[in-house]
Design an enzyme around this catalytic site. Structure first.
Site, PDB file in Angstrom:
ATOM      1  N   LEU A 163      -0.169  -2.235  -9.306  1.00  0.00           N
ATOM      2  CA  LEU A 163      -0.179  -3.702  -9.256  1.00  0.00           C
ATOM      3  C   LEU A 163      -0.156  -4.281  -7.842  1.00  0.00           C
ATOM      4  O   LEU A 163       0.378  -5.371  -7.602  1.00  0.00           O
ATOM      5  CB  LEU A 163       0.980  -4.268 -10.092  1.00  0.00           C
ATOM      6  CG  LEU A 163       0.796  -4.012 -11.590  1.00  0.00           C
ATOM      7  CD1 LEU A 163       2.076  -3.478 -12.204  1.00  0.00           C
ATOM      8  CD2 LEU A 163       0.372  -5.278 -12.303  1.00  0.00           C
ATOM      9  N   LYS A 181      -0.718   3.676 -17.864  1.00  0.00           N
ATOM     10  CA  LYS A 181      -2.008   3.636 -17.162  1.00  0.00           C
ATOM     11  C   LYS A 181      -2.191   4.872 -16.287  1.00  0.00           C
ATOM     12  O   LYS A 181      -3.259   5.495 -16.277  1.00  0.00           O
ATOM     13  CB  LYS A 181      -2.067   2.361 -16.319  1.00  0.00           C
ATOM     14  CG  LYS A 181      -3.200   2.274 -15.320  1.00  0.00           C
ATOM     15  CD  LYS A 181      -3.004   1.043 -14.442  1.00  0.00           C
ATOM     16  CE  LYS A 181      -3.917   1.051 -13.238  1.00  0.00           C
ATOM     17  NZ  LYS A 181      -5.325   0.951 -13.567  1.00  0.00           N
ATOM     18  N   HIS A 227       3.551   1.151 -23.999  1.00  0.00           N
ATOM     19  CA  HIS A 227       2.633   1.292 -22.879  1.00  0.00           C
ATOM     20  C   HIS A 227       1.245   0.822 -23.300  1.00  0.00           C
ATOM     21  O   HIS A 227       0.815   1.037 -24.417  1.00  0.00           O
ATOM     22  CB  HIS A 227       2.597   2.718 -22.311  1.00  0.00           C
ATOM     23  CG  HIS A 227       2.560   3.799 -23.326  1.00  0.00           C
ATOM     24  ND1 HIS A 227       3.678   4.483 -23.733  1.00  0.00           N
ATOM     25  CD2 HIS A 227       1.532   4.339 -24.020  1.00  0.00           C
ATOM     26  CE1 HIS A 227       3.349   5.393 -24.627  1.00  0.00           C
ATOM     27  NE2 HIS A 227       2.061   5.328 -24.823  1.00  0.00           N
ATOM     28  N   ASN A 278      11.049   2.171 -28.455  1.00  0.00           N
ATOM     29  CA  ASN A 278      11.619   1.074 -27.664  1.00  0.00           C
ATOM     30  C   ASN A 278      10.809   0.801 -26.405  1.00  0.00           C
ATOM     31  O   ASN A 278      10.981  -0.220 -25.757  1.00  0.00           O
ATOM     32  CB  ASN A 278      13.071   1.371 -27.280  1.00  0.00           C
ATOM     33  CG  ASN A 278      13.234   2.698 -26.563  1.00  0.00           C
ATOM     34  OD1 ASN A 278      12.458   3.625 -26.761  1.00  0.00           O
ATOM     35  ND2 ASN A 278      14.256   2.820 -25.739  1.00  0.00           N
ATOM     36  N   ARG A 290      26.308  15.187 -33.889  1.00  0.00           N
ATOM     37  CA  ARG A 290      25.876  16.292 -34.747  1.00  0.00           C
ATOM     38  C   ARG A 290      25.751  15.905 -36.226  1.00  0.00           C
ATOM     39  O   ARG A 290      25.929  16.739 -37.108  1.00  0.00           O
ATOM     40  CB  ARG A 290      26.787  17.512 -34.573  1.00  0.00           C
ATOM     41  CG  ARG A 290      26.838  18.020 -33.142  1.00  0.00           C
ATOM     42  CD  ARG A 290      27.653  19.291 -33.000  1.00  0.00           C
ATOM     43  NE  ARG A 290      29.049  19.096 -33.347  1.00  0.00           N
ATOM     44  CZ  ARG A 290      29.969  18.608 -32.514  1.00  0.00           C
ATOM     45  NH1 ARG A 290      29.630  18.265 -31.277  1.00  0.00           N
ATOM     46  NH2 ARG A 290      31.218  18.467 -32.902  1.00  0.00           N
ATOM     47  N   GLY A 338      -5.635  -2.982 -10.309  1.00  0.00           N
ATOM     48  CA  GLY A 338      -6.059  -3.690 -11.508  1.00  0.00           C
ATOM     49  C   GLY A 338      -5.813  -2.843 -12.736  1.00  0.00           C
ATOM     50  O   GLY A 338      -5.438  -1.669 -12.631  1.00  0.00           O
ATOM     51  N   THR A 363       8.776  -6.259 -26.735  1.00  0.00           N
ATOM     52  CA  THR A 363       9.536  -7.444 -27.144  1.00  0.00           C
ATOM     53  C   THR A 363       8.845  -8.769 -26.852  1.00  0.00           C
ATOM     54  O   THR A 363       9.169  -9.780 -27.460  1.00  0.00           O
ATOM     55  CB  THR A 363      10.893  -7.465 -26.423  1.00  0.00           C
ATOM     56  OG1 THR A 363      10.653  -7.564 -25.001  1.00  0.00           O
ATOM     57  CG2 THR A 363      11.692  -6.205 -26.709  1.00  0.00           C
ATOM     58  N   ASP A 402       8.363  -0.242 -17.195  1.00  0.00           N
ATOM     59  CA  ASP A 402       7.224  -1.164 -17.099  1.00  0.00           C
ATOM     60  C   ASP A 402       6.473  -1.052 -15.778  1.00  0.00           C
ATOM     61  O   ASP A 402       5.843  -2.005 -15.320  1.00  0.00           O
ATOM     62  CB  ASP A 402       7.676  -2.629 -17.286  1.00  0.00           C
ATOM     63  CG  ASP A 402       8.517  -2.829 -18.530  1.00  0.00           C
ATOM     64  OD1 ASP A 402       8.066  -2.398 -19.602  1.00  0.00           O
ATOM     65  OD2 ASP A 402       9.616  -3.395 -18.424  1.00  0.00           O
ATOM     66  N   THR A 461      19.114   3.009 -21.102  1.00  0.00           N
ATOM     67  CA  THR A 461      18.692   3.532 -22.394  1.00  0.00           C
ATOM     68  C   THR A 461      19.629   4.679 -22.770  1.00  0.00           C
ATOM     69  O   THR A 461      20.566   4.993 -22.034  1.00  0.00           O
ATOM     70  CB  THR A 461      17.213   3.963 -22.348  1.00  0.00           C
ATOM     71  OG1 THR A 461      16.749   4.197 -23.679  1.00  0.00           O
ATOM     72  CG2 THR A 461      17.007   5.211 -21.490  1.00  0.00           C
TER      73      THR A 461
END
Length: 430
Positions: free
Chosen positions: A330, A18, A41, A38, A142, A414, A300, A13, A238
């Site tokens: 950010l 971007k 973006h 999962n 496999r 931004g 989510t 995240d 993950t």
């Protein structure tokens, strides 16, 4: 030939979509190499906001190739839905290429994922319950089914029939849930495959041909280094390798063809799901960052956990991914905070450590060692260059570069493309 890998340096995240979208302007092929639906973006293109989960950010540039690589796990139903979503918005997807070697996610993967997370209770991993982990488990065991298998009905039926025997026993006897009938899956999922079969090819050939022809290729990672199954906060990770090394396995492009690795980092830190988070904030500053930064999961909708910038984490990312550049995102979210903090080290049992611990037990006991810097109050959302930033903001960026050992080559203030600025081009040849 020039290639750039974009990886997240934290827990995902970070704004990779971007940055990938921004860098896509100068790329001729864009590829994803791991993960599945999962990870979400968000991309702004021509004034419209798009939320993608499977398809690479480059899909909006019809003259550029967009690749779903062999290292991904693809939910055929989700892929068809995402293609329809784009078509309904008038997006041409004829530039999409899907690896015939990518594995697929089937309904039993999702049901097992949900059931296993439920069974773990307080010890849950925090999975998105999209079937990602179980699909990668089948791949390693496999017994996975690949896209090339899905397109051949006889092969698909044979493999599906074999797998359902085992999966139904697991669901019915262990989880006490209803299993699946062959006909429940066969026709529906074969039908999905037929809807995207024209996109399917050997994407390793496509990508290597592009590089050999001197084209610029951009590799788009999902999640982040701290969610890497080998280098992350295991087991709260993950099931694939988001680090830059995952590119070679997940795309079929050799390591000698990778030029630069751009690590994307938020100007603070966030995390979705469970697991230790040393710099996590539980006060009004954390709440303010969450609201101003709109820190809710794309996939989510869960509120993200928020904390101060952690240079220990990003140094770890630099080392295991070989970062050559940093893209800081950010920055504008921190405007108005009087005093900013950067974690420079951890205290563990009275000792100062500067490298990220492998033991979660140790990590949970780590206390952040902070360095304080003065914040800024000026609105920075309209700046056009590094020199336009307030002095305190520049000092904050410079200190992050010093602490992480990676040059800040890009920064954003931004969500819009025009709010991303280049300090040094990552498409350079040296």
């Amino acid at each position: 030939m020039s290639s750039v890998v974009v990886v997240g340096t934290q827990w995902g995240d970070e704004g990779k979509g971007k940055i990938t979208d921004f860098l896509s302007e100068n790329a001729e092929a864009i590829a994803r190499y791991q993960g599945g639906n999962n990870a979400g973006h968000t991309i702004k293109f021509d004034g419209e906001t798009y939320k993608l989960h499977l398809i690479p950010s480059g899909i909006f540039y019809k003259e550029k190739i967009s690749v779903i690589g062999n290292g991904m796990v693809v939910d055929p139903k989700a892929l068809v839905e995402e293609l329809k979503y784009l078509h309904d918005k008038g997006v041409d997807t004829s530039n999409l290429r899907i690896s015939n070697r990518a594995h697929i996610i089937l309904p039993y993967h999702i049901r097992i994922d949900e059931a296993d997370e439920e069974r773990k209770g307080a010890n849950k991993i925090g999975t998105t319950k999209k079937g990602i982990g179980p699909a990668y488990m089948d791949k390693a065991a496999r017994v996975g089914i690949r896209i090339i298998d899905l397109l051949d009905k006889e092969t698909f039926k044979e493999k599906l029939e074999h797998n359902l025997g085992e999966k139904n026993r697991l669901l019915e006897r262990f989880y006490e849930l209803e299993g699946f009938k062959l006909e429940d899956i066969l026709e529906e999922y074969y039908g999905y495959g037929q809807q995207f079969k024209d996109y399917v090819c050997d994407t390793s050939v496509v990508l290597n041909d592009a590089l050999d022809d001197g084209k610029r290729v951009l590799f788009e990672g999902a999640q982040g280094v701290m969610l890497d199954i080998d280098q992350g906060t295991y087991p709260f990770v993950t099931s694939s390798n988001p680090i830059a090394g995952g590119v070679t396995i997940g795309s079929g492009v050799g390591p000698s063809k990778i030029n630069h690795v751009v690590g994307v980092a938020k100007a603070y830190t966030t995390r979705v799901g469970d697991g230790p988070f040393p710099t996590e904030l539980f006060d009004s500053i954390g709440d303010n960052i969450r609201e101003v930064g709109r820190e809710y999961g794309t996939t989510t909708g869960r509120p993200r956990r928020v904390g101060w910038f952690d240079s220990v984490v990003v140094r770890h990312a630099r080392r295991v991914s070989g970062l050559t550049d940093l893209s800081l995102t950010l920055l504008d979210v921190l405007t108005g905070i009087e005093t900013l903090k950067i974690c420079v080290a951890y205290k563990l049992d009275g000792k100062t450590i500067t490298e990220f611990p492998a033991s979660l037990k140790d990590l949970a006991r780590c206390e952040p060692v902070y360095e304080e810097l003065p914040g800024w109050t000026e609105d920075i959302t309209e700046v056009k260059s590094l020199d336009d930033l307030p002095v305190n903001c520049r000092h904050y960026m410079e200190r992050i570069a010093q602490l992480t050992g990676v040059q800040v080559s890009m920064f954003s203030v931004g969500p819009d493309r025009a709010q991303t600025h280049v300090v040094k081009s990552v498409w350079r040849l040296a």
